[in-house]
Design a protein around this motif. Sequence first.
Motif, mmCIF file in Angstrom:
data_model
loop_
_atom_site.group_PDB
_atom_site.id
_atom_site.type_symbol
_atom_site.label_atom_id
_atom_site.label_comp_id
_atom_site.label_asym_id
_atom_site.label_seq_id
_atom_site.Cartn_x
_atom_site.Cartn_y
_atom_site.Cartn_z
ATOM 1 N N ALA A 125 48.707 -8.598 3.467
ATOM 2 C CA ALA A 125 49.966 -8.894 3.953
ATOM 3 C C ALA A 125 51.121 -8.339 3.649
ATOM 4 C CB ALA A 125 50.183 -10.534 3.162
ATOM 5 N N GLY A 126 52.229 -8.327 4.595
ATOM 6 C CA GLY A 126 53.436 -7.584 4.181
ATOM 7 C C GLY A 126 53.335 -6.057 4.849
ATOM 8 N N GLU A 127 54.329 -5.373 4.206
ATOM 9 C CA GLU A 127 54.508 -4.010 4.946
ATOM 10 C C GLU A 127 53.783 -2.865 3.952
ATOM 11 O OE1 GLU A 127 58.490 -2.724 5.663
ATOM 12 O OE2 GLU A 127 58.815 -4.383 6.761
ATOM 13 N N GLY A 128 53.219 -1.788 4.568
ATOM 14 C CA GLY A 128 52.508 -0.811 3.667
ATOM 15 C C GLY A 128 53.495 0.491 3.675
ATOM 16 N N TRP A 129 53.833 1.023 2.392
ATOM 17 C CA TRP A 129 54.549 2.189 2.269
ATOM 18 C C TRP A 129 53.759 3.247 1.578
ATOM 19 C CZ3 TRP A 129 60.505 2.319 2.613
ATOM 20 C CH2 TRP A 129 60.947 1.411 3.383
ATOM 21 N N GLY A 130 54.010 3.239 0.383
ATOM 22 C CA GLY A 130 53.201 4.343 -0.534
ATOM 23 C C GLY A 130 52.166 3.766 -1.043
ATOM 24 N N LEU A 131 51.217 4.938 -1.455
ATOM 25 C CA LEU A 131 49.871 4.599 -1.785
ATOM 26 C C LEU A 131 49.302 5.652 -2.918
ATOM 27 C CD1 LEU A 131 48.004 2.229 -0.868
ATOM 28 C CD2 LEU A 131 46.581 3.963 0.199
ATOM 29 N N THR A 132 48.635 4.996 -3.898
ATOM 30 C CA THR A 132 48.101 6.004 -4.892
ATOM 31 C C THR A 132 47.151 5.063 -5.681
ATOM 32 O OG1 THR A 132 48.623 7.583 -6.795
ATOM 33 C CG2 THR A 132 49.858 5.580 -6.978
ATOM 34 N N HIS A 133 46.644 5.752 -6.917
ATOM 35 C CA HIS A 133 45.737 4.759 -7.413
ATOM 36 C C HIS A 133 45.135 5.266 -9.020
ATOM 37 C CE1 HIS A 133 43.186 8.523 -6.650
ATOM 38 N NE2 HIS A 133 42.350 8.030 -7.699
ATOM 39 N N ASP A 134 45.007 4.258 -9.762
ATOM 40 C CA ASP A 134 44.529 4.719 -11.185
ATOM 41 C C ASP A 134 43.234 4.528 -11.454
ATOM 42 O OD1 ASP A 134 44.148 1.964 -11.496
ATOM 43 O OD2 ASP A 134 45.925 1.504 -12.632
ATOM 44 N N SER A 135 42.485 4.367 -12.445
ATOM 45 C CA SER A 135 41.124 4.404 -12.623
ATOM 46 C C SER A 135 40.646 3.199 -12.235
ATOM 47 C CB SER A 135 40.874 4.398 -14.129
ATOM 48 O OG SER A 135 41.325 3.642 -15.012
ATOM 49 N N THR A 136 41.403 2.061 -12.053
ATOM 50 C CA THR A 136 40.865 0.780 -11.735
ATOM 51 C C THR A 136 41.495 -0.088 -10.350
ATOM 52 O OG1 THR A 136 41.052 0.209 -13.973
ATOM 53 C CG2 THR A 136 40.651 -1.777 -12.478
ATOM 54 N N HIS A 137 42.796 0.464 -9.871
ATOM 55 C CA HIS A 137 43.234 -0.197 -8.911
ATOM 56 C C HIS A 137 43.828 0.768 -7.886
ATOM 57 C CE1 HIS A 137 43.642 -3.558 -12.159
ATOM 58 N NE2 HIS A 137 43.095 -3.927 -11.000
ATOM 59 N N ILE A 138 43.857 0.069 -6.798
ATOM 60 C CA ILE A 138 44.782 0.872 -5.674
ATOM 61 C C ILE A 138 46.199 0.370 -5.760
ATOM 62 C CG2 ILE A 138 45.320 1.317 -3.196
ATOM 63 C CD1 ILE A 138 42.758 2.408 -4.204
#
Length: 263
Positions: A125-138
Motif C-alpha cells: 500500500a502507498g507509494e514506492g520511493w527508495g529501497l535498501t535492506h539490512d540482514s533481516t528486512h527490506i
Amino acid sequence: MRLLALIFLLLCCCVITPLHATADAPQTLLWRAIRAVPHDVTHFTQGLEIHRGHLLESVGRYGHSALYEKSIESGEALRETRFPRKSFAEGVTVSRDRIIVVTWLEQIAQLFDLEFRPVAQLRYAGEGWGLTHDSTHIIMSDGSATIRFRDPDDFSVAREIVAMDGARAIDRLNELEFARGRIYANVWMSDRVAVIDPRSGHVDAWLDFSPLRMRLRKPSTWDEREHVLNGIAYDAASDHFYLTGKCWPLLFEIDIDPLPARP
C-alpha cells in the motif's frame, strides 16, 4: 597556486559546522571525491545498488523505466530489462539473490533473479520511493519522513521509524542505502543525505554534496528542477560510496568519514 589548491579542496571535500551546534546536534561529515566515471544522461536514476562488483541502477519515468547492470569502472551498461510503459520504476535492492524494484504509484514490487528474469510480484500500500535492506528486512521510503521495514517474503510491514533531526521530522526521503549500520537517505530536491539510526530514526549526521554540481558539465537537456541528486550505493569491498543524480553525466566514487559505531 594557493587559489587553485583552495578550489580543488572545495570540489573534493565538504565539511560544514552548524552555526548553533550543540552536543546533540547531528554533525556534518567530511567526504572526498575519489574519481568520476561517465553516466548516461538519459537515465533518470531512481536507485543504485552494488552487487558482486557491478552496479545495479533502476531508472524511472513512464515509458522509460528500466533496470540496468553497469560496469563500475566505465559506467557501460552490461545488461538491461525494460518495464511496462504503465510502470514507473523506483528504488532497487538485492536480497536473498533476488533483485527487487519498487514502483512509484503502481504498488507493485517486481522481483527478478540475478539474470534479470522476472520471478514474482509483491503488493504493498502507498507509494514506492527508495529501497535498501539490512540482514533481516527490506527497507523502504515513500517520500515522507517514515521508513518502513518490510518482510522480504511478502512485503508486510514489520515496523517503521520516523526520521527526526531533533524535534523536526525530515520528509521527502527518497533513495536509501544501508551501510555501516545506518541508513543513508537522500532528501529529494536537495543535495543532502541524512545518516539515520535504524532503531530510533534519529538523524546522526548529514552529508552535503552540493559541491559535486560544480564538477558537472551539464548537457543541453539539463533541467535544474528535475535533475537532482538521487542515487547512493555502498561498496563494502572498498568502503566507498557511489553517488549520482537523475540524468547526471557523471557517477562519483566517494570516501565518507565514518561515524562512531552505534552502542
